[in-house]
Motif scaffolding. Structure first.
Motif, PDB file in Angstrom:
ATOM      1  N   LYS A 101       0.822  -1.226   0.000  1.00  0.00           N
ATOM      2  CA  LYS A 101       0.000   0.000   0.000  1.00  0.00           C
ATOM      3  C   LYS A 101       0.853   1.273   0.000  1.00  0.00           C
ATOM      4  O   LYS A 101       0.307   2.369   0.093  1.00  0.00           O
ATOM      5  CB  LYS A 101      -0.924  -0.004   1.222  1.00  0.00           C
ATOM      6  N   LEU A 102       2.187   1.122  -0.074  1.00  0.00           N
ATOM      7  CA  LEU A 102       3.068   2.305  -0.022  1.00  0.00           C
ATOM      8  C   LEU A 102       2.661   3.374  -1.037  1.00  0.00           C
ATOM      9  O   LEU A 102       2.597   4.558  -0.718  1.00  0.00           O
ATOM     10  CB  LEU A 102       4.513   1.880  -0.292  1.00  0.00           C
ATOM     11  N   ASP A 103       2.359   2.911  -2.245  1.00  0.00           N
ATOM     12  CA  ASP A 103       1.954   3.822  -3.320  1.00  0.00           C
ATOM     13  C   ASP A 103       0.718   4.607  -2.951  1.00  0.00           C
ATOM     14  O   ASP A 103       0.630   5.811  -3.148  1.00  0.00           O
ATOM     15  CB  ASP A 103       1.605   2.974  -4.560  1.00  0.00           C
ATOM     16  N   LYS A 104      -0.256   3.860  -2.403  1.00  0.00           N
ATOM     17  CA  LYS A 104      -1.574   4.427  -2.120  1.00  0.00           C
ATOM     18  C   LYS A 104      -1.562   5.256  -0.837  1.00  0.00           C
ATOM     19  O   LYS A 104      -2.129   6.331  -0.775  1.00  0.00           O
ATOM     20  CB  LYS A 104      -2.578   3.262  -1.990  1.00  0.00           C
ATOM     21  N   LEU A 105      -0.888   4.741   0.215  1.00  0.00           N
ATOM     22  CA  LEU A 105      -0.985   5.372   1.537  1.00  0.00           C
ATOM     23  C   LEU A 105       0.200   6.287   1.872  1.00  0.00           C
ATOM     24  O   LEU A 105       0.064   7.186   2.697  1.00  0.00           O
ATOM     25  CB  LEU A 105      -1.083   4.299   2.630  1.00  0.00           C
ATOM     26  N   GLY A 106       1.337   6.020   1.291  1.00  0.00           N
ATOM     27  CA  GLY A 106       2.539   6.783   1.660  1.00  0.00           C
ATOM     28  C   GLY A 106       3.200   6.163   2.884  1.00  0.00           C
ATOM     29  O   GLY A 106       2.619   5.312   3.575  1.00  0.00           O
ATOM     30  N   GLN A 107       4.431   6.620   3.148  1.00  0.00           N
ATOM     31  CA  GLN A 107       5.270   6.009   4.172  1.00  0.00           C
ATOM     32  C   GLN A 107       4.670   6.072   5.584  1.00  0.00           C
ATOM     33  O   GLN A 107       4.650   5.086   6.304  1.00  0.00           O
ATOM     34  CB  GLN A 107       6.631   6.722   4.143  1.00  0.00           C
ATOM     35  N   GLU A 108       4.142   7.279   5.939  1.00  0.00           N
ATOM     36  CA  GLU A 108       3.645   7.478   7.312  1.00  0.00           C
ATOM     37  C   GLU A 108       2.532   6.490   7.657  1.00  0.00           C
ATOM     38  O   GLU A 108       2.548   5.845   8.702  1.00  0.00           O
ATOM     39  CB  GLU A 108       3.108   8.922   7.466  1.00  0.00           C
ATOM     40  N   ARG A 109       1.557   6.401   6.729  1.00  0.00           N
ATOM     41  CA  ARG A 109       0.406   5.543   7.029  1.00  0.00           C
ATOM     42  C   ARG A 109       0.766   4.066   6.967  1.00  0.00           C
ATOM     43  O   ARG A 109       0.165   3.242   7.657  1.00  0.00           O
ATOM     44  CB  ARG A 109      -0.771   5.894   6.111  1.00  0.00           C
ATOM     45  N   VAL A 110       1.766   3.736   6.157  1.00  0.00           N
ATOM     46  CA  VAL A 110       2.221   2.345   6.120  1.00  0.00           C
ATOM     47  C   VAL A 110       2.891   2.002   7.455  1.00  0.00           C
ATOM     48  O   VAL A 110       2.656   0.939   8.037  1.00  0.00           O
ATOM     49  CB  VAL A 110       3.163   2.105   4.916  1.00  0.00           C
ATOM     50  N   LEU A 111       3.700   2.948   7.959  1.00  0.00           N
ATOM     51  CA  LEU A 111       4.325   2.737   9.276  1.00  0.00           C
ATOM     52  C   LEU A 111       3.252   2.544  10.345  1.00  0.00           C
ATOM     53  O   LEU A 111       3.338   1.658  11.196  1.00  0.00           O
ATOM     54  CB  LEU A 111       5.210   3.936   9.635  1.00  0.00           C
ATOM     55  N   ALA A 112       2.200   3.383  10.268  1.00  0.00           N
ATOM     56  CA  ALA A 112       1.124   3.289  11.256  1.00  0.00           C
ATOM     57  C   ALA A 112       0.435   1.931  11.166  1.00  0.00           C
ATOM     58  O   ALA A 112       0.112   1.299  12.188  1.00  0.00           O
ATOM     59  CB  ALA A 112       0.116   4.421  11.030  1.00  0.00           C
ATOM     60  N   GLU A 113       0.219   1.466   9.922  1.00  0.00           N
ATOM     61  CA  GLU A 113      -0.458   0.170   9.778  1.00  0.00           C
ATOM     62  C   GLU A 113       0.411  -0.965  10.314  1.00  0.00           C
ATOM     63  O   GLU A 113      -0.079  -1.886  10.958  1.00  0.00           O
ATOM     64  CB  GLU A 113      -0.833  -0.070   8.310  1.00  0.00           C
ATOM     65  N   LEU A 114       1.735  -0.852  10.079  1.00  0.00           N
ATOM     66  CA  LEU A 114       2.644  -1.896  10.580  1.00  0.00           C
ATOM     67  C   LEU A 114       2.636  -1.937  12.113  1.00  0.00           C
ATOM     68  O   LEU A 114       2.571  -3.003  12.713  1.00  0.00           O
ATOM     69  CB  LEU A 114       4.073  -1.656  10.062  1.00  0.00           C
ATOM     70  N   THR A 115       2.666  -0.743  12.722  1.00  0.00           N
ATOM     71  CA  THR A 115       2.648  -0.736  14.197  1.00  0.00           C
ATOM     72  C   THR A 115       1.292  -1.209  14.704  1.00  0.00           C
ATOM     73  O   THR A 115       1.203  -1.911  15.707  1.00  0.00           O
ATOM     74  CB  THR A 115       3.009   0.648  14.780  1.00  0.00           C
ATOM     75  N   GLY A 116       0.235  -0.849  13.950  1.00  0.00           N
ATOM     76  CA  GLY A 116      -1.110  -1.345  14.310  1.00  0.00           C
ATOM     77  C   GLY A 116      -1.174  -2.861  14.264  1.00  0.00           C
ATOM     78  O   GLY A 116      -1.951  -3.493  14.970  1.00  0.00           O
ATOM     79  N   LYS A 117      -0.319  -3.456  13.439  1.00  0.00           N
ATOM     80  CA  LYS A 117      -0.300  -4.921  13.340  1.00  0.00           C
ATOM     81  C   LYS A 117       0.576  -5.549  14.429  1.00  0.00           C
ATOM     82  O   LYS A 117       0.828  -6.749  14.432  1.00  0.00           O
ATOM     83  CB  LYS A 117       0.209  -5.358  11.959  1.00  0.00           C
ATOM     84  N   GLY A 118       1.143  -4.685  15.286  1.00  0.00           N
ATOM     85  CA  GLY A 118       1.885  -5.223  16.429  1.00  0.00           C
ATOM     86  C   GLY A 118       3.400  -5.163  16.271  1.00  0.00           C
ATOM     87  O   GLY A 118       4.133  -5.684  17.117  1.00  0.00           O
ATOM     88  N   ILE A 119       3.873  -4.547  15.184  1.00  0.00           N
ATOM     89  CA  ILE A 119       5.333  -4.417  15.025  1.00  0.00           C
ATOM     90  C   ILE A 119       5.782  -3.150  15.766  1.00  0.00           C
ATOM     91  O   ILE A 119       5.134  -2.103  15.641  1.00  0.00           O
ATOM     92  CB  ILE A 119       5.699  -4.352  13.527  1.00  0.00           C
ATOM     93  N   GLN A 120       6.851  -3.249  16.529  1.00  0.00           N
ATOM     94  CA  GLN A 120       7.339  -2.100  17.301  1.00  0.00           C
ATOM     95  C   GLN A 120       7.681  -0.940  16.354  1.00  0.00           C
ATOM     96  O   GLN A 120       8.213  -1.178  15.263  1.00  0.00           O
ATOM     97  CB  GLN A 120       8.617  -2.488  18.069  1.00  0.00           C
ATOM     98  N   PRO A 121       7.396   0.310  16.743  1.00  0.00           N
ATOM     99  CA  PRO A 121       7.663   1.438  15.848  1.00  0.00           C
ATOM    100  C   PRO A 121       9.102   1.474  15.335  1.00  0.00           C
ATOM    101  O   PRO A 121       9.339   1.736  14.156  1.00  0.00           O
ATOM    102  CB  PRO A 121       7.373   2.664  16.719  1.00  0.00           C
ATOM    103  N   GLU A 122      10.088   1.186  16.215  1.00  0.00           N
ATOM    104  CA  GLU A 122      11.495   1.232  15.755  1.00  0.00           C
ATOM    105  C   GLU A 122      11.726   0.150  14.704  1.00  0.00           C
ATOM    106  O   GLU A 122      12.420   0.371  13.698  1.00  0.00           O
ATOM    107  CB  GLU A 122      12.506   0.991  16.906  1.00  0.00           C
ATOM    108  N   ALA A 123      11.135  -1.021  14.945  1.00  0.00           N
ATOM    109  CA  ALA A 123      11.309  -2.131  13.996  1.00  0.00           C
ATOM    110  C   ALA A 123      10.660  -1.776  12.660  1.00  0.00           C
ATOM    111  O   ALA A 123      11.208  -2.066  11.589  1.00  0.00           O
ATOM    112  CB  ALA A 123      10.702  -3.407  14.565  1.00  0.00           C
TER     113      ALA A 123
END
Ligand code: AMP
Length: 370
Positions: A139-161
Motif C-alpha cells: 500500500k506504499l503507493d496508495k498510503l505513503g510512508q507514514e500511514r504504512v508505518l502506522a499500519e505496521l505498528t497497528g499490526k503489532g510491530i514495534q515502531p522502531e522495527a
C-alpha cells in the motif's frame, strides 16, 4: 478461490450465496482459474505452455477513477519453465504490446519476491507473518510512508522495527538473479532504462515466488497498467502438477484510459475517410452501391443515414472532420459519375467510380501494427 490470493485480496473476492444455497465466487483474476485448468488438463499439454486470455474479472472494491468493480484483464503466461528467459519473455511481450499501442515510454518496476521475503522475515512476529507485512508494504503507493508505518505498528510491530524495516528495504540492491533477468529482457529488446529495480514493490498477492513487476506509463498517474510475476507453487497448490509459471495481467480499461489521456486514440470520426451523401430516393441505390464499393476497397466510409439538404450533410461531414464527401445527384447518375468534394479546400471533381477509388485508396491510413 479463497486462501490463494492472501488476506487483503481475499476481501476483494466477490462471494455470495446463490438461490440453491451454494457459496459461489466471481472470477477475481485469471491466474487462479488458469492454474485450475492446468490441473485438469495437465496430460494434454506440452511441457512448455504459453497462453493469453482476455476476460472480465470482478472485485468488491470501492469504485473510483481507474478502479472498477468489473474490468477486463489481458493475461499472458508461460507455464513449465523456471528459467529466467521465460520471465524476460513476459517482460518483452508486455513491452512490445505497449510499444504497438504507441505509448512513448513504458516503465517496469521490478523486484524479487523471494528477496523481499528473506529481508522481511526477521521483522515478522508471532501475530504478523511476512505476508501480512508484504500486504501492508503493497500500500506504499496508495498510503505513503507514514500511514504504512502506522499500519505496521497497528499490526503489532514495534515502531522502531517498522522504521528499520522500511529503511532496510529502501537500501536493498538488486540480486544477481534479478540483474541477470534484466539483462535477458534487454537482449529481447526492452530498453535498460525501462527496467527499474524497486525494492519496495510488494504486489499484494501471496502466490508470487520470484520476480514481481508492475508496468506504468509516464503521464498516467492513476495506477499501474499491469502487474505480474513468477508463481512457481500455485498450480501445485491447486492440486495440479508442480509446474513453475510466470505471467502478467494487463488492465485493459486503464490502458484505454491512459491512451485516451495521452491522445493515442484517434477520434472515431477521424478514421472515416468519406461521407457518401444521399440526394433523393432515385439516386439512393447508386449512392449505396458506391459506399459498398468503397468499403470493399478498404476505404472507411459512412453513409449519411437520412435524406436531408446537401448543405446539412456537408456541415455534418465538416463537424465530424470527414475529409471527403461523395455526392451523387441526378446529373452524376446520368453521366455515370460522382462528385468528390475535398472538404479542406472545397475542390469538387467529377470522377468515375474507379478514379475515385484509386484516389481515395491512397489516403487510407496504414493498418495498425498487429
Ligand atoms: P493486479 O494483478 O491486481 O495488480 O491487476 C493487474 C492490473 O489490472 C492492474 O495493474 C490494473 O491495471 C488492473 N486493475 C486491477 N484492479 C483494477 C480495478 N479495480 N479496476 C480497473 N483495473 C484494475
Amino acid at each position: 478461490m479463497l486462501g490463494k490470493y492472501g488476506h487483503e485480496a481475499d476481501k476483494l473476492v466477490y462471494t455470495f450465496t446463490d438461490r440453491g444455497d451454494r457459496q459461489v465466487g466471481l472470477r477475481y483474476d485469471q491466474t487462479v482459474p488458469l492454474a485450475r485448468v492446468l490441473s485438469q488438463h495437465q496430460h494434454q499439454l506440452l511441457p512448455h505452455f504459453r497462453r493469453y486470455q482476455i476476460q472480465n474479472v470482478f472485485r468488491a472494491d470501492k469504485p473510483q477513477k481507474g478502479r472498477f468493480r468489473e474490468f477486463t484483464q489481458c493475461d499472458l503466461d508461460i507455464i513449465g519453465s523456471s528459467h529466467p528467459v521465460a520471465d524476460a519473455e513476459i517482460l518483452a511481450a508486455t513491452f512490445t504490446a505497449f510499444k504497438a499501442l504507441k505509448f512513448p515510454q513504458t516503465v517496469f518496476h521490478l523486484n524479487d519476491r523471494q528477496g523481499l521475503i528473506d529481508t522481511l522475515s526477521p521483522f515478522a512476529t508471532a501475530g504478523t507473518d511476512v505476508f501480512s507485512i508484504i500486504q501492508t508494504l503493497d500500500k506504499l503507493d496508495k498510503l505513503g510512508q507514514e500511514r504504512v508505518l502506522a499500519e505496521l505498528t497497528g499490526k503489532g510491530i514495534q515502531p522502531e522495527a517498522a522504521s528499520a524495516l522500511l529503511s532496510t528495504i529502501n537500501g536493498l540492491r538488486p540480486s544477481d538473479a534479478l540483474n541477470h533477468l534484466i539483462s535477458l529482457a534487454v537482449s529481447l529488446g526492452v530498453p535498460a532504462e525501462s527496467l527499474i529495480f524497486t525494492p519496495t514493490l510488494a504486489r499484494g498477492l501471496d502466490y508470487y515466488t520470484g520476480m514481481i513487476f508492475e508496468v506504468s506509463v509516464p503521464g498516467y498517474e492513476t495506477g499501474a497498467l499491469g502487474g505480474g510475476g513468477r508463481y512457481d507453487r500455485l498450480i501445485g497448490e491447486l492440486g495440479g502438477p508442480d509446474l513453475p509459471a510466470v505471467g502478467v495481467g494487463l488492465g485493459f480499461d486503464r490502458i484505454l484510459e491512459a491512451a485516451e489521456q495521452l491522445n493515442l486514440i484517434p477520434g472515431t470520426s477521424d478514421s472515416v475517410l468519406v461521407l457518401v451523401t444521399l440526394f433523393d430516393s432515385t439516386t439512393t441505390p447508386q449512392s449505396l452501391e458506391t459506399a459498398k464499393s468503397l468499403r470493399q476497397a478498404g476505404i472507411p466510409t459512412e453513409v449519411f443515414p437520412n435524406l436531408d439538404t446537401l448543405s446539412k450533410q456537408l456541415a455534418f461531414a465538416s463537424k465530424k472532420h470527414i475529409p471527403f464527401v461523395i455526392i451523387i445527384g441526378e446529373e452524376e447518375l446520368g453521366a455515370n459519375q460522382l462528385t468528390l468534394k475535398t472538404m479542406a479546400t472545397g475542390e469538387q471533381e467529377h470522377l468515375s467510380l474507379s478514379q475515385a477509388l484509386s484516389k481515395l485508396s491512397k489516403r487510407v491510413p496504414a493498418a495498425p501494427v498487429q
